[in-house]
Enzyme design. Sequence first.
Site, PDB file in Angstrom:
ATOM      1  N   ASP A  93      31.977  35.898  -2.653  1.00 56.61           N
ATOM      2  CA  ASP A  93      33.419  35.459  -2.445  1.00 56.61           C
ATOM      3  C   ASP A  93      33.345  34.102  -1.785  1.00 56.61           C
ATOM      4  O   ASP A  93      32.447  33.661  -1.285  1.00 56.61           O
ATOM      5  CB  ASP A  93      34.080  36.375  -1.587  1.00 56.61           C
ATOM      6  CG  ASP A  93      34.305  37.558  -2.099  1.00 56.61           C
ATOM      7  OD1 ASP A  93      34.361  37.775  -3.126  1.00 56.61           O
ATOM      8  OD2 ASP A  93      34.698  38.588  -1.288  1.00 56.61           O
ATOM      9  N   LYS A  94      34.423  33.392  -2.191  1.00 54.31           N
ATOM     10  CA  LYS A  94      34.495  31.881  -1.555  1.00 54.31           C
ATOM     11  C   LYS A  94      34.254  31.502  -0.403  1.00 54.31           C
ATOM     12  O   LYS A  94      33.648  30.643   0.105  1.00 54.31           O
ATOM     13  CB  LYS A  94      35.670  31.205  -2.191  1.00 54.31           C
ATOM     14  CG  LYS A  94      35.957  29.751  -1.982  1.00 54.31           C
ATOM     15  CD  LYS A  94      37.379  29.280  -2.659  1.00 54.31           C
ATOM     16  CE  LYS A  94      37.329  27.743  -2.470  1.00 54.31           C
ATOM     17  NZ  LYS A  94      38.516  27.110  -3.059  1.00 54.31           N
TER      18      LYS A  94
END
EC number: 5.4.99.-
Length: 242
Positions: A93-94
């Site tokens: 995830d970012k």
Amino acid sequence: MEKAYKILSVQENISHKKAKALIDSGLVSIGGKKLMVARKELPKNTHFSVQKVEKPSVIFEDENILALFKPPFIESYDLASFFKGWALLHRLDKETSGVVLLVKENSEFHLKAKKAFKDRAVKKEYLALTQGIIEEEREINAPILTFKTTKAFSKISKKGQEAVTIITPLKIINKKTLLKVGIKTGRTHQIRVHLKHINHPIIGDTLYNNEPSLAKRLMLHAHKIALLGYEFEAIAPKEFEI
């Protein structure tokens, strides 16, 4: 009053597009609280804090595989632009930091590595800083259903896919627990959703945790990964030192 991204563009002397991107990336805060909406109306004298983004760094490289440290706030898909000739093997995830693997696209090793992921022959270990006190190791076995629109969102549902997470407490301080997390499956947002499910959401998780936090990021770190005889570790950032 003025839209937040317009005020930010003046403060930082950047374009409106760049200002929106910074806000959407979770890098802009006001008084320690993350700004979530680029078009939010604010007083024109509002002052923003803008977090700097680290660049990815190499942990290991040979003819088969490239192991990188991905800082938070960088999209996994953007890593290949930093390292030409390599293809992303999996993603984080970012806002998650940690080890990410790239391989030579369509090489023999690439095919073997993809099969290892499909066969669940890849061992992953994460660190997560969560709300509340968790005193014992436990397994969370709850199916996850994911909705993918502009942004992915997952929830516990009987209609979902099998998802199994194992958590082990490492340290407890100030009603927070640092966990070692292992996953037997790889569902979208699995760790985040499972920890919310047991009422111990990850600190700084703006999607699954409604409690306010001074954390500048999602407190989730991909610590170790092992496959096909390789094992890599990404040292946790200092914010995990509780």
